[in-house]
Design a protein around this motif. Structure first.
Motif, PDB file in Angstrom:
ATOM      1  N   MET A 150       0.841  -1.164   0.000  1.00 27.78           N
ATOM      2  CA  MET A 150       0.000   0.000   0.000  1.00 27.78           C
ATOM      3  C   MET A 150       0.897   1.241   0.000  1.00 27.78           C
ATOM      4  SD  MET A 150      -2.701   1.104   2.870  1.00 27.78           S
ATOM      5  CE  MET A 150      -4.285   1.426   2.193  1.00 27.78           C
ATOM      6  N   THR A 151       0.702   2.105  -0.938  1.00 27.34           N
ATOM      7  CA  THR A 151       1.513   3.321  -1.004  1.00 27.34           C
ATOM      8  C   THR A 151       0.889   4.419  -0.152  1.00 27.34           C
ATOM      9  OG1 THR A 151       0.313   4.112  -2.923  1.00 27.34           O
ATOM     10  CG2 THR A 151       2.261   2.767  -3.334  1.00 27.34           C
ATOM     11  N   THR A 152       1.736   5.265   0.337  1.00 28.02           N
ATOM     12  CA  THR A 152       1.262   6.368   1.157  1.00 28.02           C
ATOM     13  C   THR A 152       0.923   7.552   0.259  1.00 28.02           C
ATOM     14  OG1 THR A 152       2.919   5.623   2.728  1.00 28.02           O
ATOM     15  CG2 THR A 152       1.767   7.634   3.242  1.00 28.02           C
ATOM     16  N   LEU A 153      -0.286   8.051   0.371  1.00 33.84           N
ATOM     17  CA  LEU A 153      -0.717   9.161  -0.461  1.00 33.84           C
ATOM     18  C   LEU A 153      -0.639  10.502   0.266  1.00 33.84           C
ATOM     19  CD1 LEU A 153      -3.831   7.503  -2.122  1.00 33.84           C
ATOM     20  CD2 LEU A 153      -1.538   7.769  -3.061  1.00 33.84           C
ATOM     21  N   ASN A 154      -0.366  10.484   1.535  1.00 30.36           N
ATOM     22  CA  ASN A 154      -0.324  11.710   2.310  1.00 30.36           C
ATOM     23  C   ASN A 154       1.120  12.145   2.482  1.00 30.36           C
ATOM     24  OD1 ASN A 154      -0.832  13.852   3.939  1.00 30.36           O
ATOM     25  ND2 ASN A 154      -1.480  12.655   5.707  1.00 30.36           N
ATOM     26  N   HIS A 155       1.573  13.051   1.644  1.00 27.47           N
ATOM     27  CA  HIS A 155       2.934  13.579   1.729  1.00 27.47           C
ATOM     28  C   HIS A 155       2.856  15.048   2.104  1.00 27.47           C
ATOM     29  CE1 HIS A 155       4.835  10.044   0.032  1.00 27.47           C
ATOM     30  NE2 HIS A 155       3.892  10.031  -0.903  1.00 27.47           N
ATOM     31  N   THR A 156       3.567  15.421   3.144  1.00 23.78           N
ATOM     32  CA  THR A 156       3.602  16.809   3.578  1.00 23.78           C
ATOM     33  C   THR A 156       4.986  17.365   3.298  1.00 23.78           C
ATOM     34  OG1 THR A 156       2.030  16.314   5.324  1.00 23.78           O
ATOM     35  CG2 THR A 156       3.267  18.364   5.520  1.00 23.78           C
ATOM     36  N   VAL A 157       5.011  18.412   2.526  1.00 25.81           N
ATOM     37  CA  VAL A 157       6.280  19.048   2.198  1.00 25.81           C
ATOM     38  C   VAL A 157       6.254  20.457   2.777  1.00 25.81           C
ATOM     39  CG1 VAL A 157       7.786  19.814   0.347  1.00 25.81           C
ATOM     40  CG2 VAL A 157       6.443  17.721   0.077  1.00 25.81           C
ATOM     41  N   VAL A 158       7.229  20.739   3.633  1.00 27.40           N
ATOM     42  CA  VAL A 158       7.327  22.056   4.248  1.00 27.40           C
ATOM     43  C   VAL A 158       8.531  22.760   3.651  1.00 27.40           C
ATOM     44  CG1 VAL A 158       7.622  23.319   6.399  1.00 27.40           C
ATOM     45  CG2 VAL A 158       6.287  21.206   6.355  1.00 27.40           C
ATOM     46  N   SER A 159       8.302  23.919   3.077  1.00 23.10           N
ATOM     47  CA  SER A 159       9.405  24.638   2.444  1.00 23.10           C
ATOM     48  C   SER A 159       9.806  25.891   3.218  1.00 23.10           C
ATOM     49  CB  SER A 159       9.009  25.032   1.018  1.00 23.10           C
ATOM     50  OG  SER A 159       7.898  25.906   1.049  1.00 23.10           O
ATOM     51  N   HIS A 160       9.198  26.145   4.367  1.00 24.43           N
ATOM     52  CA  HIS A 160       9.535  27.323   5.151  1.00 24.43           C
ATOM     53  C   HIS A 160      10.781  27.051   5.973  1.00 24.43           C
ATOM     54  CE1 HIS A 160       5.728  29.127   4.078  1.00 24.43           C
ATOM     55  NE2 HIS A 160       5.098  28.032   4.472  1.00 24.43           N
ATOM     56  N   THR A 161      11.750  27.921   5.859  1.00 27.29           N
ATOM     57  CA  THR A 161      12.975  27.753   6.635  1.00 27.29           C
ATOM     58  C   THR A 161      13.152  28.852   7.673  1.00 27.29           C
ATOM     59  OG1 THR A 161      14.214  28.964   4.965  1.00 27.29           O
ATOM     60  CG2 THR A 161      14.140  26.563   4.761  1.00 27.29           C
TER      61      THR A 161
END
Length: 69
Positions: A1-12
């Motif tokens: 089962m692949t994970t569909l919930n990816h959270t990408v944070v670009s704030h540094t």
């Protein structure tokens, strides 16, 4: 089962600017927060001091409350 919930944070960088338009009032706005912090710090220190100095308060519940402070 692949994970569909990816959270990408670009704030540094996070900047806390305060309340816009009230830059000249920041000292007066911060005073109640500082006073409440000092009051909580003194109250917690007093609580720990009383528990540690009274032998009757060395029960499990009192030591648990001491760790919560």
């Amino acid at each position: 089962m692949t994970t569909l919930n990816h959270t990408v944070v670009s704030h540094t960088v996070f900047r806390l600017l305060g309340i816009p338009g009230l830059e000249d009032q920041h000292m007066w706005i911060s005073l109640p927060f500082f006073i409440s912090y000092i009051t909580a710090l003194l109250g917690n220190s007093l609580h720990i001091f009383i528990i540690l100095t009274r032998p009757g308060l060395h029960g499990p519940m009192d030591l648990f409350l001491c760790m919560l402070v």
